[in-house]
Design an enzyme around this catalytic site. Structure first.
Site, PDB file in Angstrom:
ATOM      1  N   ARG A  90       0.819  -1.208   0.000  1.00 15.83           N
ATOM      2  CA  ARG A  90       0.000   0.000   0.000  1.00 15.83           C
ATOM      3  C   ARG A  90       0.851   1.255   0.000  1.00 15.83           C
ATOM      4  O   ARG A  90       0.312   2.350  -0.058  1.00 15.83           O
ATOM      5  CB  ARG A  90      -0.875   0.000   1.250  1.00 15.83           C
ATOM      6  CG  ARG A  90      -2.329  -0.353   0.983  1.00 15.83           C
ATOM      7  CD  ARG A  90      -3.033  -0.287   2.316  1.00 15.83           C
ATOM      8  NE  ARG A  90      -4.461  -0.161   2.249  1.00 15.83           N
ATOM      9  CZ  ARG A  90      -5.307  -1.178   2.196  1.00 15.83           C
ATOM     10  NH1 ARG A  90      -4.879  -2.403   2.087  1.00 15.83           N
ATOM     11  NH2 ARG A  90      -6.600  -0.949   2.224  1.00 15.83           N
ATOM     12  N   ARG A 129     -21.423  -1.992   1.104  1.00 12.27           N
ATOM     13  CA  ARG A 129     -20.778  -3.030   1.913  1.00 12.27           C
ATOM     14  C   ARG A 129     -21.073  -2.801   3.399  1.00 12.27           C
ATOM     15  O   ARG A 129     -21.231  -3.753   4.162  1.00 12.27           O
ATOM     16  CB  ARG A 129     -19.266  -2.989   1.649  1.00 12.27           C
ATOM     17  CG  ARG A 129     -18.487  -4.085   2.311  1.00 12.27           C
ATOM     18  CD  ARG A 129     -17.072  -4.168   1.782  1.00 12.27           C
ATOM     19  NE  ARG A 129     -16.302  -2.975   2.060  1.00 12.27           N
ATOM     20  CZ  ARG A 129     -15.104  -2.710   1.537  1.00 12.27           C
ATOM     21  NH1 ARG A 129     -14.545  -3.568   0.701  1.00 12.27           N
ATOM     22  NH2 ARG A 129     -14.458  -1.612   1.833  1.00 12.27           N
ATOM     23  N   ARG A 135     -18.730  -3.705   8.158  1.00 12.15           N
ATOM     24  CA  ARG A 135     -17.310  -3.515   8.454  1.00 12.15           C
ATOM     25  C   ARG A 135     -17.102  -2.268   9.282  1.00 12.15           C
ATOM     26  O   ARG A 135     -17.637  -1.213   8.961  1.00 12.15           O
ATOM     27  CB  ARG A 135     -16.550  -3.390   7.130  1.00 12.15           C
ATOM     28  CG  ARG A 135     -15.549  -4.478   6.928  1.00 12.15           C
ATOM     29  CD  ARG A 135     -14.914  -4.324   5.590  1.00 12.15           C
ATOM     30  NE  ARG A 135     -13.835  -3.347   5.620  1.00 12.15           N
ATOM     31  CZ  ARG A 135     -12.867  -3.302   4.723  1.00 12.15           C
ATOM     32  NH1 ARG A 135     -12.862  -4.173   3.738  1.00 12.15           N
ATOM     33  NH2 ARG A 135     -11.934  -2.410   4.802  1.00 12.15           N
ATOM     34  N   ARG A 146      -9.928   6.911   4.047  1.00 15.40           N
ATOM     35  CA  ARG A 146      -9.252   5.773   3.404  1.00 15.40           C
ATOM     36  C   ARG A 146      -9.011   6.046   1.923  1.00 15.40           C
ATOM     37  O   ARG A 146      -8.000   5.646   1.358  1.00 15.40           O
ATOM     38  CB  ARG A 146     -10.063   4.496   3.624  1.00 15.40           C
ATOM     39  CG  ARG A 146      -9.924   4.011   5.081  1.00 15.40           C
ATOM     40  CD  ARG A 146     -11.022   3.056   5.479  1.00 15.40           C
ATOM     41  NE  ARG A 146     -11.109   1.916   4.614  1.00 15.40           N
ATOM     42  CZ  ARG A 146     -12.246   1.323   4.266  1.00 15.40           C
ATOM     43  NH1 ARG A 146     -13.404   1.775   4.708  1.00 15.40           N
ATOM     44  NH2 ARG A 146     -12.228   0.279   3.484  1.00 15.40           N
TER      45      ARG A 146
HETATM   46  P1  AMP Z   1      -8.600  -3.368   3.369  1.00 15.82           P
HETATM   47  O1  AMP Z   1      -9.495  -4.442   3.871  1.00 15.82           O
HETATM   48  O2  AMP Z   1      -7.546  -3.860   2.428  1.00 15.82           O
HETATM   49  O3  AMP Z   1      -9.352  -2.180   2.826  1.00 15.82           O
HETATM   50  O4  AMP Z   1      -7.778  -2.819   4.649  1.00 15.82           O
HETATM   51  C1  AMP Z   1      -8.472  -2.253   5.765  1.00 15.82           C
HETATM   52  C2  AMP Z   1      -7.489  -1.501   6.665  1.00 15.82           C
HETATM   53  O5  AMP Z   1      -6.448  -2.386   7.113  1.00 15.82           O
HETATM   54  C3  AMP Z   1      -6.762  -0.328   6.037  1.00 15.82           C
HETATM   55  O6  AMP Z   1      -7.555   0.855   6.055  1.00 15.82           O
HETATM   56  C4  AMP Z   1      -5.533  -0.227   6.938  1.00 15.82           C
HETATM   57  O7  AMP Z   1      -5.836   0.368   8.186  1.00 15.82           O
HETATM   58  C5  AMP Z   1      -5.210  -1.690   7.201  1.00 15.82           C
HETATM   59  N1  AMP Z   1      -4.285  -2.272   6.195  1.00 15.82           N
HETATM   60  C6  AMP Z   1      -4.547  -3.312   5.347  1.00 15.82           C
HETATM   61  N2  AMP Z   1      -3.498  -3.588   4.572  1.00 15.82           N
HETATM   62  C7  AMP Z   1      -2.530  -2.707   4.919  1.00 15.82           C
HETATM   63  C8  AMP Z   1      -1.195  -2.453   4.464  1.00 15.82           C
HETATM   64  N3  AMP Z   1      -0.643  -3.181   3.478  1.00 15.82           N
HETATM   65  N4  AMP Z   1      -0.509  -1.450   5.054  1.00 15.82           N
HETATM   66  C9  AMP Z   1      -1.034  -0.715   6.040  1.00 15.82           C
HETATM   67  N5  AMP Z   1      -2.274  -0.876   6.507  1.00 15.82           N
HETATM   68  C10 AMP Z   1      -3.028  -1.860   5.968  1.00 15.82           C
END
Ligand code: AMP
Length: 195
Positions: A90, A129, A135, A146
């Protein structure tokens, strides 16, 4: 030869859904970092307690912690044939560390797929969602944050992978099956199956 690939895209782009389809097609492991963090938070493990505050603010967990998690996860047996990385990297620092972790395993990324959607679509999808899955980070002000984090920290990876010659962009604002048909064509096997 293991097949490792990355799916990029704004929150709500459908990365998780498409990752599952790629897994069904190729048999590689699905590594969803958001899923890993959500289970850790739900189970109140030490990792969960450490990341909960950052997660709930819609901010990013540290590159060090995420790289450490990813290194351990990629070394597990089920990822020996490769993995779809959904939610990692990310940041540019994570992308560079991923290259190093894969190199330690004598592997390299085959393709990075950018599932592109407009911000309005991202917000609509996150709202949908939120009512379907509940979530904890799918709440309006956190969604906006985000998305900002995505544009600032993650979008530059598109240029990073384009420069490496492994970027494939697909239009994510279409029915899931159409998006997947494009992804399938972008897989290095051509028809999506190892020969
Ligand atoms: P996601 O389900 O991929 O949208 O991730 C949800 C949340 O998890 C993000 O908003 C971050 O807080 C954290 N997160 C997930 N993957 C990462 C990553 N590679 N680096 C940093 N934070 C992450």
């Amino acid at each position: 030869m293991p097949l490792d690939l990355v799916i990029l895209g704004a929150p709500g782009a459908g990365k998780g859904t498409q990752a599952k389809k790629i897994v069904a097609e190729t048999g590689v492991a699905h590594i969803g970092t958001g899923d890993i963090l959500r289970s850790a938070i739900a189970e109140q493990t030490p990792l969960g307690e450490e990341v909960q505050g950052v997660y709930d603010r819609g901010a990013l967990v540290s590159d060090e912690l995420m790289t450490h998690l990813m290194r351990a996860r990629l070394a597990l047996e089920d990822a020996a044939a490769g993995a779809v990385l959904d939610g990692f990297p990310r940041t540019c620092a994570q992308a560079e560390r991923l290259d190093a972790v894969l190199a330690e395993l004598d592997r390299r990324l085959a393709v990075a797929i950018d599932v592109h959607i407009r911000d309005e679509v991202a917000i609509e999808r996150m709202l949908a969602r939120a009512s379907a899955e509940g979530r904890r980070d799918d709440v309006p002000e956190i969604m906006r944050r985000r998305l900002d984090v995505y544009h600032r920290e993650t979008e530059p990876l598109i240029g990073y992978y384009r420069g490496r010659g492994i970027l494939e962009v697909v239009d994510g604002d279409r029915p899931q099956e159409e998006v997947f048909a494009d992804i399938r064509r972008a897989l290095p096997y051509g028809n999506g199956r190892p020969s």
